[in-house]
Write an enzyme that holds these catalytic residues in place. Structure first.
Site, PDB file in Angstrom:
ATOM      1  N   GLU A   1      90.673  50.768  73.378  1.00  0.00           N
ATOM      2  CA  GLU A   1      89.514  51.119  74.175  1.00  0.00           C
ATOM      3  C   GLU A   1      88.323  51.378  72.761  1.00  0.00           C
ATOM      4  O   GLU A   1      88.064  50.790  71.460  1.00  0.00           O
ATOM      5  CB  GLU A   1      89.425  52.495  74.410  1.00  0.00           C
ATOM      6  CG  GLU A   1      90.671  52.893  75.115  1.00  0.00           C
ATOM      7  CD  GLU A   1      91.174  54.419  75.676  1.00  0.00           C
ATOM      8  OE1 GLU A   1      90.527  55.541  75.489  1.00  0.00           O
ATOM      9  OE2 GLU A   1      91.510  54.747  76.796  1.00  0.00           O
TER      10      GLU A   1
ATOM     11  N   SER B   1      94.009  50.421  67.282  1.00  0.00           N
ATOM     12  CA  SER B   1      94.876  50.054  66.611  1.00  0.00           C
ATOM     13  C   SER B   1      95.787  52.047  67.034  1.00  0.00           C
ATOM     14  O   SER B   1      96.981  52.172  67.308  1.00  0.00           O
ATOM     15  CB  SER B   1      95.531  49.621  65.401  1.00  0.00           C
ATOM     16  OG  SER B   1      94.806  48.312  64.896  1.00  0.00           O
TER      17      SER B   1
ATOM     18  N   ILE C   1      87.152  19.988  52.986  1.00  0.00           N
ATOM     19  CA  ILE C   1      86.908  18.505  52.161  1.00  0.00           C
ATOM     20  C   ILE C   1      86.396  17.341  53.451  1.00  0.00           C
ATOM     21  O   ILE C   1      85.348  16.463  53.112  1.00  0.00           O
ATOM     22  CB  ILE C   1      88.893  18.624  52.495  1.00  0.00           C
ATOM     23  CG1 ILE C   1      89.525  19.167  52.024  1.00  0.00           C
ATOM     24  CG2 ILE C   1      88.844  17.111  52.997  1.00  0.00           C
ATOM     25  CD1 ILE C   1      91.162  18.786  52.157  1.00  0.00           C
ATOM     26  N   HIS C   2      86.236  18.627  55.074  1.00  0.00           N
ATOM     27  CA  HIS C   2      84.796  17.153  55.678  1.00  0.00           C
ATOM     28  C   HIS C   2      83.257  17.792  55.284  1.00  0.00           C
ATOM     29  O   HIS C   2      82.599  16.539  55.743  1.00  0.00           O
ATOM     30  CB  HIS C   2      84.830  18.395  56.957  1.00  0.00           C
ATOM     31  CG  HIS C   2      85.912  17.622  57.940  1.00  0.00           C
ATOM     32  ND1 HIS C   2      87.408  18.406  57.555  1.00  0.00           N
ATOM     33  CD2 HIS C   2      86.077  16.871  59.066  1.00  0.00           C
ATOM     34  CE1 HIS C   2      88.301  17.789  58.536  1.00  0.00           C
ATOM     35  NE2 HIS C   2      87.711  17.171  59.752  1.00  0.00           N
TER      36      HIS C   2
ATOM     37  N   GLU D   1      96.030  41.810  67.849  1.00  0.00           N
ATOM     38  CA  GLU D   1      97.479  42.104  67.943  1.00  0.00           C
ATOM     39  C   GLU D   1      97.931  43.034  66.561  1.00  0.00           C
ATOM     40  O   GLU D   1      99.429  42.884  66.049  1.00  0.00           O
ATOM     41  CB  GLU D   1      98.421  40.540  67.831  1.00  0.00           C
ATOM     42  CG  GLU D   1      98.614  39.686  68.866  1.00  0.00           C
ATOM     43  CD  GLU D   1      99.116  39.864  69.949  1.00  0.00           C
ATOM     44  OE1 GLU D   1      99.228  41.838  69.975  1.00  0.00           O
ATOM     45  OE2 GLU D   1      97.883  39.605  71.144  1.00  0.00           O
TER      46      GLU D   1
END
Length: 533
Positions: free
Chosen positions: A258, A263, A487-488, A513
């Protein structure tokens, strides 16, 4: 001269893990004796994460005994986990109540297996998964589906914030995906035992490798409702809903959070009150972060049925709330005959697109008595029933994280092999190799820990370990996807390469979660301290 690379020494690695576990036990006892969690939240948070990493390290030792590459991966992960532990400890040893020298015997393991030359040799060594034939078939089936059906549309869904195509949902239904945890008695595939849990995490990983938002997460919500029904539903409810969940005839969303309560569900305000004629319940209030709510046919909704808020969790009950289907832009429905209203406002997010999240407002939305899970015996037990699904949801979230990491590693390796900088592929540079090696080590070690937790949960154990694997893997996914993007180079920041999607998708994993901080403090650290008493 090149540095001589150490041979894997599992006995030394196991001894190092033992030292770390002893240190963690001492720190836990110190924390318990000096004000507990609330007075030492920072240390308790780090303690929980260090414990999760070291438990993962313990688990990967068994994997290491299965071959040379496996042993190298295990040693590298142990060294990484202990290094992480020490960095959390250094400078705060008084608050931890640990003499740092008690870990000095582990220095040799950390030094040998964090050595760049040792790691660089693992850049292209992901290691076998050691799945049996049945689980290998599950992996192959869902990998093919992800390659053929999910990957071709994943970028379009992400960039346009589109709905998940119905043919994906139907295709997964035809594979039996939504029945993996539904008992055979009710039309599903679950027969009990560890394969029930392993098939779920294997399938989830492969689908998440295709797309977190359009693949891996489709299983989670039906799974949570299934677990709640199996645990506490009446026989009539099981007969009614489980077959429909198994076939994908109905898709579910979860309405628990809500606006003022994430949690901390004890304070939930959404109410369910008996209708005047006693035949149903009127739902009133607002839920938020209700993922997949528009497309879903039913909501698994947690509501307050006892107005006495002093009862906290004990005043909450769980409902199956049927609704029409909507689309990703939001929805508004009015019930025939009663005038009850349900309105969903879409919450746009930077990633995890396709599922869509909503704030859902209920105004006297009527649910029949038979949809209150568990009937009279289920009244006031809603929190505990939904936790039955959420504990398994944490294991599933770990599987989703592993799938995202695997996709990121593969994208980074492919780009590094083909991108030439200063006259040679960037894959040939030691720094690139070490980054890729750490990715491969983290992914395989996390995967093996995930398998172990699945086996534990099949025996009715492993609730804390499920929280640990979720806490560790979801934070690890942030690092793996970040380095894959790096790395890209500049192209990693461009939307034309999927790694940018993987990067923003990974960020949500330690939020949903069970938010990372709540999971660490209220679940892992609390359980560690309880065990120390």
């Amino acid at each position: 001269m090149p540095t001589e690379v150490a041979a894997p020494d599992l006995a030394a690695a196991a001894n190092a893990v033992g030292l770390a576990r002893t240190a963690l036990e001492q720190a836990t006892e110190h924390l318990a004796a000096n004000g507990g969690i609330d007075a030492n939240q920072t240390v308790a948070y780090d303690l929980a994460h260090a414990a999760a990493a070291i438990e993962n390290a313990r688990a990967v030792l068994d994997y290491g005994a299965k071959g040379d590459v496996e042993a190298r991966i295990a040693c590298a992960f142990v060294a990484d986990a202990i290094h992480d532990f020490v960095t959390r400890l250094i400078g705060r040893d008084e608050q931890w109540g640990i003499d740092p020298t008690m870990l000095s015997e582990a220095h040799g393991v950390v030094s040998a297996y964090r050595d760049p030359a040792f790691l660089a040799a693992l850049a292209d060594q992901q290691g076998p998964r050691h799945l049996d034939d049945d689980m290998g078939m599950v992996q192959d089936t869902f990998r093919r589906f992800a390659e053929d059906k999910i990957k071709p549309v994943a970028e379009h869904i992400h960039r346009t914030n589109a709905d998940i195509p119905e043919d994906l949902i139907q295709g997964l239904a035809e594979l039996g995906t939504f029945g993996l945890s539904v008992p055979e008695t009710y039309g599903g595939w679950a027969t009990g035992g560890e394969n029930e849990y392993l098939s779920m995490v294997v399938a989830t990983e492969e689908l998440s490798r295709g797309s977190l938002g359009a693949g891996g997460s489709l299983i989670t919500r039906p799974e949570i409702l299934t677990r709640a029904l199996v645990k506490g539903g009446t026989e009539e409810q099981k007969q009614e809903w489980l077959p429909k969940l198994a076939t994908g005839e109905i898709m579910a969303a979860v309405a628990v959070t809500e606006p003022d309560y994430g949690s901390d569900v004890a304070g939930l305000k959404v109410t369910a009150t008996k209708t005047a004629d006693g035949t149903g319940w009127a739902i009133n209030g607002v839920k938020t972060w209700c993922t997949f709510a528009a497309r879903a046919d039913v909501l698994m909704l947690l509501a307050r049925t006892d107005p006495d808020k002093s009862k906290a969790h004990r005043g909450l009950s769980l409902f199956i709330v049927p609704k029409p289907r909507g689309d990703g832009h939001g929805f508004e429905f009015t019930q025939d005959g009663t005038g009850g209203k349900m309105e969903g406002r879409a919450i746009d997010t930077i990633g995890y697109r396709g599922m869509h999240s909503y704030e859902v407002a209920f105004d006297n939305w009527i649910v029949p008595n038979e949809n209150q899970i568990g009937g009279e015996e289920g009244l006031g037990r809603g929190f505990y029933l939904q936790m039955e699904g959420f504990e398994n949801g944490r294991l599933q979230t770990a599987a989703r994280a592993v799938g995202v990491m695997q996709a990121a590693y593969e994208a980074a390796y492919d780009y590094a092999a083909n991108r030439v900088v200063f006259g040679e592929p960037i894959l040939d540079y030691q720094l690139t190799k070490v980054k890729l090696a750490r990715m491969a080590v983290i992914i395989q070690s996390a995967r093996q820990f995930m398998y172990e937790v699945g086996r534990m949960m099949a025996k009715g154990e492993g609730a804390m370990e499920a929280s640990m694997v979720k806490a560790y893997v979801c934070r690890a996914a942030e690092w793996v996807t970040r380095e894959a993007l790096q790395i890209h180079g500049g192209m990693g920041y461009a939307e034309e390469f999927p790694v940018s999607r993987l990067f923003v998708d990974a960020r949500v994993l330690s939020i949903f979660e069970g938010a990372d901080e709540t999971l660490a403090l209220k679940v892992i650290a609390r359980k560690l301290l309880a065990n120390a008493e």
